[in-house]
Motif scaffolding. Structure first.
Motif, PDB file in Angstrom:
ATOM      1  N   HIS A 215       0.839  -1.282   0.015  1.00  6.60           N
ATOM      2  CA  HIS A 215       0.093  -0.152   0.193  1.00  6.60           C
ATOM      3  C   HIS A 215       0.887   1.344  -0.138  1.00  6.60           C
ATOM      4  O   HIS A 215       0.670   2.237  -0.775  1.00  6.60           O
TER       5      HIS A 215
ATOM      6  N   TYR B 174      -6.579  -1.407 -10.670  1.00  9.56           N
ATOM      7  CA  TYR B 174      -7.588  -0.490 -10.580  1.00  9.56           C
ATOM      8  C   TYR B 174      -7.565   1.060 -10.995  1.00  9.56           C
ATOM      9  O   TYR B 174      -8.538   1.789 -11.266  1.00  9.56           O
TER      10      TYR B 174
ATOM     11  N   GLN C 134     -15.597   3.521  -9.748  1.00  7.15           N
ATOM     12  CA  GLN C 134     -15.998   2.608  -8.609  1.00  7.15           C
ATOM     13  C   GLN C 134     -17.088   2.983  -7.975  1.00  7.15           C
ATOM     14  O   GLN C 134     -17.576   4.311  -8.006  1.00  7.15           O
TER      15      GLN C 134
ATOM     16  N   ASN D 134     -17.537   4.227  -2.082  1.00  3.71           N
ATOM     17  CA  ASN D 134     -17.130   3.577  -0.935  1.00  3.71           C
ATOM     18  C   ASN D 134     -15.861   4.096  -0.559  1.00  3.71           C
ATOM     19  O   ASN D 134     -14.933   3.435  -1.143  1.00  3.71           O
TER      20      ASN D 134
ATOM     21  N   TRP E 279     -13.098   1.733   0.791  1.00  3.72           N
ATOM     22  CA  TRP E 279     -12.611   0.731  -0.060  1.00  3.72           C
ATOM     23  C   TRP E 279     -11.613   1.423  -1.261  1.00  3.72           C
ATOM     24  O   TRP E 279     -10.602   0.962  -1.697  1.00  3.72           O
TER      25      TRP E 279
ATOM     26  N   VAL F  87      -8.209   2.334   0.233  1.00  2.00           N
ATOM     27  CA  VAL F  87      -7.570   0.874   0.387  1.00  2.00           C
ATOM     28  C   VAL F  87      -7.091   0.255  -0.728  1.00  2.00           C
ATOM     29  O   VAL F  87      -6.134  -0.102  -1.057  1.00  2.00           O
ATOM     30  N   SER F  88      -7.928   0.293  -1.729  1.00  3.22           N
ATOM     31  CA  SER F  88      -7.701  -0.547  -3.203  1.00  3.22           C
ATOM     32  C   SER F  88      -6.836   0.481  -3.813  1.00  3.22           C
ATOM     33  O   SER F  88      -5.694  -0.104  -4.541  1.00  3.22           O
TER      34      SER F  88
END
Length: 228
Positions: free
Chosen positions: A50, A171, A192, A195, A198, A201-202
């Protein structure tokens, strides 16, 4: 009336925080006693992945000039963060990324490929990985293993860089731009579902990809605000 220091320089502060967290985490993890049976080991791999992604996203923001209003500082941060991410060259990435924005999902888009998933990923890697990078990574690996256990170097320095590359592709390129787009989709980009947890994080909110193409002057940490 002058802006508060943090508000005025928050792009730079956030960039330096990501760099500091990446360095600190790596320094600690390279010396960690690896326990292959412990879930925490693999969580640390994900954490470092990350942070690697954060380095590239910061370099990306610098390509759009939104890390700092000071052009020299903005470029310097871009050069540093791109370099820390597997020796990427900011100056090589810059024209390619702007070509992506100007010619999105066309033959002139260096990020786009009309083939299947694996063919597209291979094309993406060819665009962003050079033999010089591979050579420098190999040299660095052999230097690091003199000072740290090989399994630590592989787990916390090598694998996170590879996984982060896939994360950025999946992504930030494949999901948003694959397939056909509606004629009125001027950016040929999907986004997306809303959210924010998410999305962060993604891929640091870059799943909100239509919004990024629509407002490329918005830094990653503000993208959630323009999500509808």
């Amino acid at each position: 009336m002058q802006q508060p220091f943090f508000k005025k320089h928050r792009g730079v502060i956030i960039a330096f925080l990501i760099i500091l967290l990446w360095f600190t985490s790596l320094a600690v993890l390279l010396q960690l006693q690896v326990n292959w049976a412990s879930l925490i080991t693999y969580l640390f791999v994900l954490l470092q992945t990350h942070l690697y992604t954060g380095l590239f996203i910061t370099a990306h923001d610098a390509m759009h000039g939104v890390v700092s209003g000071n052009k020299k500082l903005n470029k310097t941060i871009g050069v540093i963060t791109a370099g820390l991410f597997a020796y990427n060259s900011f100056y090589r990435l810059l024209p390619r990324h702007h070509a992506h924005h100007h010619h999105v999902a066309t033959d002139l888009d260096p990020d786009y490929h009309g083939g299947n998933f694996l063919a597209w990923y291979y094309s993406f890697l060819k665009q962003y990985i050079t033999w010089w990078q591979i050579l420098l990574m190999a040299i660095t690996f052999n230097v690091l293993k003199f000072f740290f256990p090989v399994e630590n170097v592989v787990l916390f320095w090598m694998i996170p860089a590879i996984v982060a590359t896939f994360q950025l592709f999946y992504y930030g390129t494949y999901l948003p731009h694959r397939g056909e787009h509606e004629p009125d989709n001027k950016h040929k980009s999907r986004t997306q579902s809303k959210n924010h947890l998410w999305a962060f994080v993604s891929c640091y909110f870059f799943g909100y990809h239509y919004e990024h193409h629509d407002k490329p002057y918005v830094p990653w940490w503000q993208l959630y605000k323009v999500k509808t």
